[in-house]
Design an enzyme around this catalytic site. Sequence first.
Site, PDB file in Angstrom:
ATOM      1  N   ASP A 246       0.871  -1.183   0.000  1.00 12.46           N
ATOM      2  CA  ASP A 246       0.000   0.000   0.000  1.00 12.46           C
ATOM      3  C   ASP A 246       0.902   1.226   0.000  1.00 12.46           C
ATOM      4  O   ASP A 246       2.095   1.142   0.281  1.00 12.46           O
ATOM      5  CB  ASP A 246      -0.893  -0.003   1.254  1.00 12.46           C
ATOM      6  CG  ASP A 246      -1.808   1.228   1.314  1.00 12.46           C
ATOM      7  OD1 ASP A 246      -2.201   1.733   0.243  1.00 12.46           O
ATOM      8  OD2 ASP A 246      -2.121   1.691   2.422  1.00 12.46           O
ATOM      9  N   SER A 247       0.291   2.372  -0.279  1.00  7.76           N
ATOM     10  CA  SER A 247       1.028   3.622  -0.190  1.00  7.76           C
ATOM     11  C   SER A 247       1.454   3.899   1.257  1.00  7.76           C
ATOM     12  O   SER A 247       2.394   4.648   1.481  1.00  7.76           O
ATOM     13  CB  SER A 247       0.137   4.766  -0.674  1.00  7.76           C
ATOM     14  OG  SER A 247      -1.061   4.782   0.086  1.00  7.76           O
TER      15      SER A 247
ATOM     16  N   CYS B 199      -4.210  -0.930  -2.240  1.00  6.47           N
ATOM     17  CA  CYS B 199      -4.332   0.526  -2.368  1.00  6.47           C
ATOM     18  C   CYS B 199      -5.214   0.769  -3.590  1.00  6.47           C
ATOM     19  O   CYS B 199      -4.908   0.260  -4.681  1.00  6.47           O
ATOM     20  CB  CYS B 199      -2.945   1.124  -2.582  1.00  6.47           C
ATOM     21  SG  CYS B 199      -2.939   2.883  -2.971  1.00  6.47           S
TER      22      CYS B 199
ATOM     23  N   GLU C   5      -6.265   8.596   9.802  1.00  7.61           N
ATOM     24  CA  GLU C   5      -4.938   8.419  10.415  1.00  7.61           C
ATOM     25  C   GLU C   5      -4.881   9.075  11.793  1.00  7.61           C
ATOM     26  O   GLU C   5      -4.160   8.618  12.677  1.00  7.61           O
ATOM     27  CB  GLU C   5      -3.851   8.979   9.501  1.00  7.61           C
ATOM     28  CG  GLU C   5      -3.660   8.095   8.295  1.00  7.61           C
ATOM     29  CD  GLU C   5      -2.561   8.562   7.366  1.00  7.61           C
ATOM     30  OE1 GLU C   5      -1.962   9.625   7.613  1.00  7.61           O
ATOM     31  OE2 GLU C   5      -2.323   7.853   6.372  1.00  7.61           O
TER      32      GLU C   5
ATOM     33  N   CYS D 276     -11.191   3.256  -0.884  1.00 13.47           N
ATOM     34  CA  CYS D 276      -9.908   3.690  -0.327  1.00 13.47           C
ATOM     35  C   CYS D 276      -9.645   2.809   0.877  1.00 13.47           C
ATOM     36  O   CYS D 276     -10.558   2.585   1.689  1.00 13.47           O
ATOM     37  CB  CYS D 276      -9.979   5.156   0.098  1.00 13.47           C
ATOM     38  SG  CYS D 276      -8.488   5.722   0.953  1.00 13.47           S
TER      39      CYS D 276
ATOM     40  N   HIS E 241      -8.176   3.257   3.530  1.00 10.86           N
ATOM     41  CA  HIS E 241      -8.294   3.898   4.843  1.00 10.86           C
ATOM     42  C   HIS E 241      -9.737   3.873   5.374  1.00 10.86           C
ATOM     43  O   HIS E 241      -9.953   3.976   6.574  1.00 10.86           O
ATOM     44  CB  HIS E 241      -7.887   5.376   4.758  1.00 10.86           C
ATOM     45  CG  HIS E 241      -6.416   5.617   4.872  1.00 10.86           C
ATOM     46  ND1 HIS E 241      -5.523   5.194   3.922  1.00 10.86           N
ATOM     47  CD2 HIS E 241      -5.689   6.253   5.817  1.00 10.86           C
ATOM     48  CE1 HIS E 241      -4.301   5.562   4.284  1.00 10.86           C
ATOM     49  NE2 HIS E 241      -4.378   6.222   5.430  1.00 10.86           N
TER      50      HIS E 241
HETATM   51  N1  DGL Z   1      -4.237   3.779   0.320  1.00 17.50           N
HETATM   52  C1  DGL Z   1      -4.708   4.816  -0.553  1.00 17.50           C
HETATM   53  C2  DGL Z   1      -5.886   4.282  -1.365  1.00 17.50           C
HETATM   54  O1  DGL Z   1      -6.485   3.290  -1.024  1.00 17.50           O
HETATM   55  C3  DGL Z   1      -5.099   6.061   0.212  1.00 17.50           C
HETATM   56  C4  DGL Z   1      -3.942   6.844   0.768  1.00 17.50           C
HETATM   57  C5  DGL Z   1      -3.138   7.561  -0.289  1.00 17.50           C
HETATM   58  O2  DGL Z   1      -3.615   8.550  -0.874  1.00 17.50           O
HETATM   59  O3  DGL Z   1      -2.014   7.138  -0.522  1.00 17.50           O
HETATM   60  O4  DGL Z   1      -6.221   4.863  -2.381  1.00 17.50           O
END
Ligand code: DGL
Length: 276
Positions: free
Chosen positions: A13-14, A76, A155, A187, A189
């Site tokens: 993931d990012s 992600c 977060e 997303c 998150h």
């Molecule tokens: N994990 C990213 C997503 O699911 C969200 C966080 C980011 O912008 O890197 O798109």
Amino acid sequence: MALTMQGPIGVFDSGIGGLTVVREIFNQLPNETVTFFGDTARLPYGPKSSETVIQFSRQNAQLLLSRGVRSIVVACNTASAVALPTLERECPVPVVGVIVPGAEAALRETRTGRIGVVGTRGTIASRAYDNYLAAQRADIFVRGVPCPLLVPLAEEGWTDHPVTERVVGEYIAPLLAEKIDTLILGCTHYPVLKKTIQKVVGPDVVLIDNAVETAALLCENLAPADPTETAGPIHRFMVSDVPHRFQEEAELFLGRPIGSIEQITLEELEAILGGP
Ligand code: DGL
């Protein structure tokens, strides 16, 4: 999708949102070993150009391959939306994104054919969900809304907070005006905000959690772990930076303490694909 039996499931993931997918893999595939990489030094991917997200994703995938993974889960939405075809072409193991499992679940759940999507700017601009859903069913109405403020709120741990409720309300109002009956949380998150989002949309709108759907897809398609690998699951967590409050945030997304973590420097990551 036929997966070979050797090696851990690789997940990247990012940052730490992808831990919601790892959490579901732990729930649904408790005997599997996971190797996770969170690109915490270069997060967020959401506002970045497709070219940059593709390049970062290629490096992340190669890092996981160098650790012997037998499949790669792109946990992600932003990376899944723009980098999946490149990763599928370049990686010698099966690559699973989070878009198709979420979209398929939405198609199963919707009664009226009116589906909303919330995600990062990158995910919504890619129209990955719209294109996939339209290709499956011509009668589907899809509307996407970027919700960039939800990532920092998640977060911060403001999962059940009046400010988060207000922000969700602002973002989701146009979708409610379109009378959606299903909302894809596009997303990684957002699963930690599910309770607040459900409160805002009301009980008649079904929320689709891609983490649950992606783990379920893996469950259906993954050949069981090699029975000769008897040591039991020893999970590995790697990140490109250890930000302030990392352990606390990671625990919120993973639902349990994360244990020891390994740092991969940006120099290591950038060297992975070699120079020009
Ligand atoms: N994990 C990213 C997503 O699911 C969200 C966080 C980011 O912008 O890197 O798109």
